[in-house]
Enzyme design. Structure first.
Site, PDB file in Angstrom:
ATOM      1  N   TYR A 171       0.840  -1.202   0.000  1.00 19.74           N
ATOM      2  CA  TYR A 171       0.000   0.000   0.000  1.00 19.74           C
ATOM      3  C   TYR A 171       0.873   1.250   0.000  1.00 19.74           C
ATOM      4  O   TYR A 171       0.730   2.122  -0.859  1.00 19.74           O
ATOM      5  CB  TYR A 171      -0.906  -0.033   1.223  1.00 19.74           C
ATOM      6  N   ASP A 172       1.811   1.327   0.967  1.00 25.82           N
ATOM      7  CA  ASP A 172       2.615   2.548   1.134  1.00 25.82           C
ATOM      8  C   ASP A 172       3.457   2.837  -0.107  1.00 25.82           C
ATOM      9  O   ASP A 172       3.470   3.957  -0.625  1.00 25.82           O
ATOM     10  CB  ASP A 172       3.567   2.412   2.332  1.00 25.82           C
ATOM     11  N   ASN A 219     -14.340  -0.786  13.428  1.00 26.05           N
ATOM     12  CA  ASN A 219     -14.224  -1.939  14.335  1.00 26.05           C
ATOM     13  C   ASN A 219     -14.765  -1.595  15.723  1.00 26.05           C
ATOM     14  O   ASN A 219     -15.608  -2.322  16.269  1.00 26.05           O
ATOM     15  CB  ASN A 219     -12.754  -2.347  14.505  1.00 26.05           C
ATOM     16  N   GLY A 229      -2.140   0.299  22.880  1.00 25.87           N
ATOM     17  CA  GLY A 229      -3.128   1.377  22.702  1.00 25.87           C
ATOM     18  C   GLY A 229      -2.549   2.772  22.847  1.00 25.87           C
ATOM     19  O   GLY A 229      -3.288   3.747  22.855  1.00 25.87           O
ATOM     20  N   THR A 230      -1.212   2.880  22.938  1.00 22.71           N
ATOM     21  CA  THR A 230      -0.619   4.230  23.070  1.00 22.71           C
ATOM     22  C   THR A 230      -0.315   4.844  21.702  1.00 22.71           C
ATOM     23  O   THR A 230       0.028   6.026  21.625  1.00 22.71           O
ATOM     24  CB  THR A 230       0.696   4.201  23.896  1.00 22.71           C
ATOM     25  N   GLN A 231      -0.401   4.039  20.617  1.00 22.84           N
ATOM     26  CA  GLN A 231      -0.167   4.619  19.289  1.00 22.84           C
ATOM     27  C   GLN A 231      -1.259   5.649  18.999  1.00 22.84           C
ATOM     28  O   GLN A 231      -2.385   5.500  19.480  1.00 22.84           O
ATOM     29  CB  GLN A 231      -0.122   3.529  18.196  1.00 22.84           C
ATOM     30  N   ASP A 243       3.186  -1.099  12.306  1.00 21.03           N
ATOM     31  CA  ASP A 243       2.076  -0.191  12.640  1.00 21.03           C
ATOM     32  C   ASP A 243       2.674   1.161  13.092  1.00 21.03           C
ATOM     33  O   ASP A 243       3.402   1.212  14.087  1.00 21.03           O
ATOM     34  CB  ASP A 243       1.272  -0.818  13.783  1.00 21.03           C
ATOM     35  N   ARG A 252       0.699   9.683  14.435  1.00 21.93           N
ATOM     36  CA  ARG A 252       0.343  10.314  13.160  1.00 21.93           C
ATOM     37  C   ARG A 252      -0.528  11.535  13.425  1.00 21.93           C
ATOM     38  O   ARG A 252      -1.528  11.454  14.140  1.00 21.93           O
ATOM     39  CB  ARG A 252      -0.410   9.318  12.290  1.00 21.93           C
TER      40      ARG A 252
HETATM   41  P1  NAD Z   1     -12.729   1.974   0.189  1.00 23.41           P
HETATM   42  O1  NAD Z   1     -12.080   0.642   0.270  1.00 23.41           O
HETATM   43  O2  NAD Z   1     -14.083   2.141   0.777  1.00 23.41           O
HETATM   44  O3  NAD Z   1     -12.800   2.502  -1.314  1.00 23.41           O
HETATM   45  C1  NAD Z   1     -11.934   2.086  -2.335  1.00 23.41           C
HETATM   46  C2  NAD Z   1     -12.778   1.804  -3.562  1.00 23.41           C
HETATM   47  O4  NAD Z   1     -11.902   1.423  -4.637  1.00 23.41           O
HETATM   48  C3  NAD Z   1     -13.749   0.629  -3.357  1.00 23.41           C
HETATM   49  O5  NAD Z   1     -15.023   0.974  -3.844  1.00 23.41           O
HETATM   50  C4  NAD Z   1     -13.121  -0.497  -4.170  1.00 23.41           C
HETATM   51  O6  NAD Z   1     -14.061  -1.460  -4.605  1.00 23.41           O
HETATM   52  C5  NAD Z   1     -12.453   0.259  -5.283  1.00 23.41           C
HETATM   53  N1  NAD Z   1     -11.350  -0.466  -5.909  1.00 23.41           N
HETATM   54  C6  NAD Z   1     -10.342  -1.130  -5.284  1.00 23.41           C
HETATM   55  N2  NAD Z   1      -9.523  -1.671  -6.207  1.00 23.41           N
HETATM   56  C7  NAD Z   1     -10.020  -1.330  -7.429  1.00 23.41           C
HETATM   57  C8  NAD Z   1      -9.628  -1.595  -8.754  1.00 23.41           C
HETATM   58  N3  NAD Z   1      -8.544  -2.331  -9.034  1.00 23.41           N
HETATM   59  N4  NAD Z   1     -10.379  -1.089  -9.776  1.00 23.41           N
HETATM   60  C9  NAD Z   1     -11.490  -0.364  -9.520  1.00 23.41           C
HETATM   61  N5  NAD Z   1     -11.916  -0.085  -8.265  1.00 23.41           N
HETATM   62  C10 NAD Z   1     -11.182  -0.563  -7.238  1.00 23.41           C
HETATM   63  O7  NAD Z   1     -11.702   3.006   0.854  1.00 23.41           O
HETATM   64  P2  NAD Z   1     -11.822   4.579   1.099  1.00 23.41           P
HETATM   65  O8  NAD Z   1     -11.542   4.789   2.528  1.00 23.41           O
HETATM   66  O9  NAD Z   1     -13.051   5.114   0.490  1.00 23.41           O
HETATM   67  O10 NAD Z   1     -10.536   5.082   0.299  1.00 23.41           O
HETATM   68  C11 NAD Z   1     -10.630   5.732  -0.958  1.00 23.41           C
HETATM   69  C12 NAD Z   1      -9.252   6.229  -1.367  1.00 23.41           C
HETATM   70  O11 NAD Z   1      -8.761   7.163  -0.387  1.00 23.41           O
HETATM   71  C13 NAD Z   1      -8.212   5.122  -1.466  1.00 23.41           C
HETATM   72  O12 NAD Z   1      -7.391   5.361  -2.591  1.00 23.41           O
HETATM   73  C14 NAD Z   1      -7.414   5.256  -0.201  1.00 23.41           C
HETATM   74  O13 NAD Z   1      -6.093   4.810  -0.351  1.00 23.41           O
HETATM   75  C15 NAD Z   1      -7.482   6.759   0.042  1.00 23.41           C
HETATM   76  N6  NAD Z   1      -7.284   7.062   1.467  1.00 23.41           N
HETATM   77  C16 NAD Z   1      -8.255   6.788   2.396  1.00 23.41           C
HETATM   78  C17 NAD Z   1      -8.025   7.043   3.731  1.00 23.41           C
HETATM   79  C18 NAD Z   1      -9.061   6.767   4.793  1.00 23.41           C
HETATM   80  O14 NAD Z   1      -8.771   6.957   5.976  1.00 23.41           O
HETATM   81  N7  NAD Z   1     -10.272   6.374   4.476  1.00 23.41           N
HETATM   82  C19 NAD Z   1      -6.795   7.584   4.135  1.00 23.41           C
HETATM   83  C20 NAD Z   1      -5.825   7.819   3.173  1.00 23.41           C
HETATM   84  C21 NAD Z   1      -6.082   7.580   1.836  1.00 23.41           C
HETATM   85  N1  UDP Z   2      -6.376  -0.804  15.592  1.00 23.27           N
HETATM   86  C1  UDP Z   2      -6.790  -1.294  16.824  1.00 23.27           C
HETATM   87  N2  UDP Z   2      -7.851  -2.130  16.849  1.00 23.27           N
HETATM   88  C2  UDP Z   2      -8.554  -2.477  15.729  1.00 23.27           C
HETATM   89  C3  UDP Z   2      -8.151  -1.936  14.488  1.00 23.27           C
HETATM   90  C4  UDP Z   2      -7.043  -1.120  14.445  1.00 23.27           C
HETATM   91  O1  UDP Z   2      -6.193  -0.996  17.868  1.00 23.27           O
HETATM   92  O2  UDP Z   2      -9.542  -3.233  15.858  1.00 23.27           O
HETATM   93  C5  UDP Z   2      -5.233   0.126  15.563  1.00 23.27           C
HETATM   94  C6  UDP Z   2      -4.181  -0.179  14.524  1.00 23.27           C
HETATM   95  O3  UDP Z   2      -3.237  -1.105  15.025  1.00 23.27           O
HETATM   96  C7  UDP Z   2      -3.581   1.195  14.278  1.00 23.27           C
HETATM   97  C8  UDP Z   2      -4.770   2.140  14.476  1.00 23.27           C
HETATM   98  O4  UDP Z   2      -5.733   1.410  15.219  1.00 23.27           O
HETATM   99  O5  UDP Z   2      -2.611   1.486  15.236  1.00 23.27           O
HETATM  100  C9  UDP Z   2      -5.396   2.615  13.168  1.00 23.27           C
HETATM  101  O6  UDP Z   2      -5.676   1.490  12.389  1.00 23.27           O
HETATM  102  P1  UDP Z   2      -6.425   1.549  10.986  1.00 23.27           P
HETATM  103  O7  UDP Z   2      -6.382   0.166  10.418  1.00 23.27           O
HETATM  104  O8  UDP Z   2      -7.759   2.181  11.142  1.00 23.27           O
HETATM  105  O9  UDP Z   2      -5.571   2.561  10.087  1.00 23.27           O
HETATM  106  P2  UDP Z   2      -4.007   2.788   9.840  1.00 23.27           P
HETATM  107  O10 UDP Z   2      -3.194   1.865  10.692  1.00 23.27           O
HETATM  108  O11 UDP Z   2      -3.822   2.517   8.390  1.00 23.27           O
HETATM  109  O12 UDP Z   2      -3.809   4.193  10.221  1.00 23.27           O
END
Ligand code: NAD
Ligand code: UDP
Length: 314
Positions: free
Chosen positions: A144-145, A189, A206-208, A272, A276
């Site tokens: 992802y990253d 969750n 849980g301190t993150q 993890d 942030r």
């Molecule tokens: P989400 O999983 O609800 O939405 C992602 C959408 O993309 C879904 O509808 C999925 O079916 C579609 N998708 C996945 N792979 C695909 C593919 N190969 N072709 C076509 N469609 C595809 O997640 P979200 O939270 O709505 O995230 C949307 C965007 O925002 C993502 O790119 C995500 O990385 C970015 N983003 C979200 C967050 C957050 O906290 N929600 C944070 C940072 C970045």
């Molecule tokens: N996390 C948690 N319990 C859960 C799901 C996530 O403690 O049931 C923690 C996870 O380890 C992370 C933070 O919550 O430290 C945020 O997690 P999330 O998956 O929402 O997003 P991201 O880690 O990508 O910021």
């Protein structure tokens, strides 16, 4: 009226963006492969003449005449993007190439939904856009990253090499109605666990920390970013600087749901990030934007959504 393509439009954020852009009188093409998104999120739009739904996977090229593209297609929750990591990186990288190719041909403006994950486990706090990040290239979050980092690189290179009109936003943890209840992110969750009276699963001690942005605030930032002139391309952080530990979040959710759930501690997943929080000075300056909703207000709205959803499925 503009014709606007939203990839990942049936997802959590994408569906709110569809709503907003349609309300503003645009034609919207929502493209999705439904991996993590759902028709339920956009079902209410299906009768709208200005809305088109296309099942398509962004790793394959797509052709349409469009004025703007919001590139959101990519699973966003760790369990979902780690389910098929090769597909995740293909989605980010090949999806970016395909959408940038489309933007190049149509001269559309294109916005990339990048992420705070480009900063990895950050050594600088709060995170500013000039920070290059601290990302493990070979860990379980790397698909992802690094996929998102490579997409940013592609955006910059299409801009420099081909003059494509790009916008990059780095989204920090966002929550709200239409999150998938099973997608494993912390806010959904905890709320679902609290409403069902199940144990609240804290990973690690849980301190993150994380900083949580309500989805309406993000949508406003996205619209403002797309509307900026061609001289501002970002990247720009969008997030809420309110920073909370996961233990604080769990306690808030228990309180707001009046739940009898108990907190349990589970193993912390690899890589993890420990902390942030966005520095949003650039967004304030360039977009005249800052988040409006405090965590408590946003959680109340999100809890109400999940309560309603649980009732419907009971
Ligand atoms: P989400 O999983 O609800 O939405 C992602 C959408 O993309 C879904 O509808 C999925 O079916 C579609 N998708 C996945 N792979 C695909 C593919 N190969 N072709 C076509 N469609 C595809 O997640 P979200 O939270 O709505 O995230 C949307 C965007 O925002 C993502 O790119 C995500 O990385 C970015 N983003 C979200 C967050 C957050 O906290 N929600 C944070 C940072 C970045
Ligand atoms: N996390 C948690 N319990 C859960 C799901 C996530 O403690 O049931 C923690 C996870 O380890 C992370 C933070 O919550 O430290 C945020 O997690 P999330 O998956 O929402 O997003 P991201 O880690 O990508 O910021």
């Amino acid at each position: 009226m503009k014709r606007i393509l939203i990839t990942g439009g049936a997802g959590f954020i994408g569906s709110h963006l569809c709503d907003r852009l349609l309300r503003e009188g645009n034609d919207v093409i929502c493209l999705d492969n439904y991996f993590t998104g759902s028709k339920d999120n956009i079902r209410h739009l299906l009768g709208n003449d200005h809305f088109e739904l296309v099942r398509h996977d962004v790793i394959n090229p797509y052709h349409a005449e469009v004025d703007e593209i919001y590139n959101l297609a990519c699973p966003a929750s760790p369990p979902h993007y780690q389910y098929n990591p090769i597909k995740t990186i293909k989605t980010s990288v090949m999806g970016a190439i395909n959408m940038l190719g489309l933007a190049k041909r149509t001269k559309a403006k294109i916005l990339q939904a990048s992420t705070s994950e480009v900063y990895g486990d950050p050594a600088i706090h709060p995170q500013v856009e000039s920070y290059w990040g601290n990302v493990n290239p070979i860990g379980i979050r790397s698909c992802y990253d690094e996929g998102k980092r490579c997409a940013e690189t592609l955006f910059m290179d299409y801009h420099r090499q081909n003059g494509v009109r790009i916008k990059i936003i780095r989204i920090f943890n966002t929550y709200g109605p239409r999150m998938n209840p099973n997608d494993g992110r912390v806010v959904s969750n905890f709320i679902v666990q609290a409403l069902k009276g199940e144990d609240i699963t804290i990973y690690g001690d849980g301190t993150q920390t994380r900083s949580f942005q309500y989805v309406d605030d993000l949508i406003e930032a996205m619209i403002r970013m797309m509307a900026t002139g061609d001289d501002f391309i970002g990247p720009v952080n969008t997030g809420n600087p309110g920073e909370f530990t996961m233990l604080e979040l769990a306690e808030k959710v228990i309180e707001l749901t009046n739940s009898t759930s108990k907190i349990v501690y589970c193993p912390l997943p690899g890589d993890d990030p420990k902390q942030r929080k966005p520095d949003i000075a650039l967004a304030k300056e360039k977009l005249d934007w800052e988040p409006r909703l405090k965590l408590n207000e946003g959680l109340r709205k999100t809890i109400a959504y999940f309560e309603e959803k649980c009732k419907r499925h009971a």
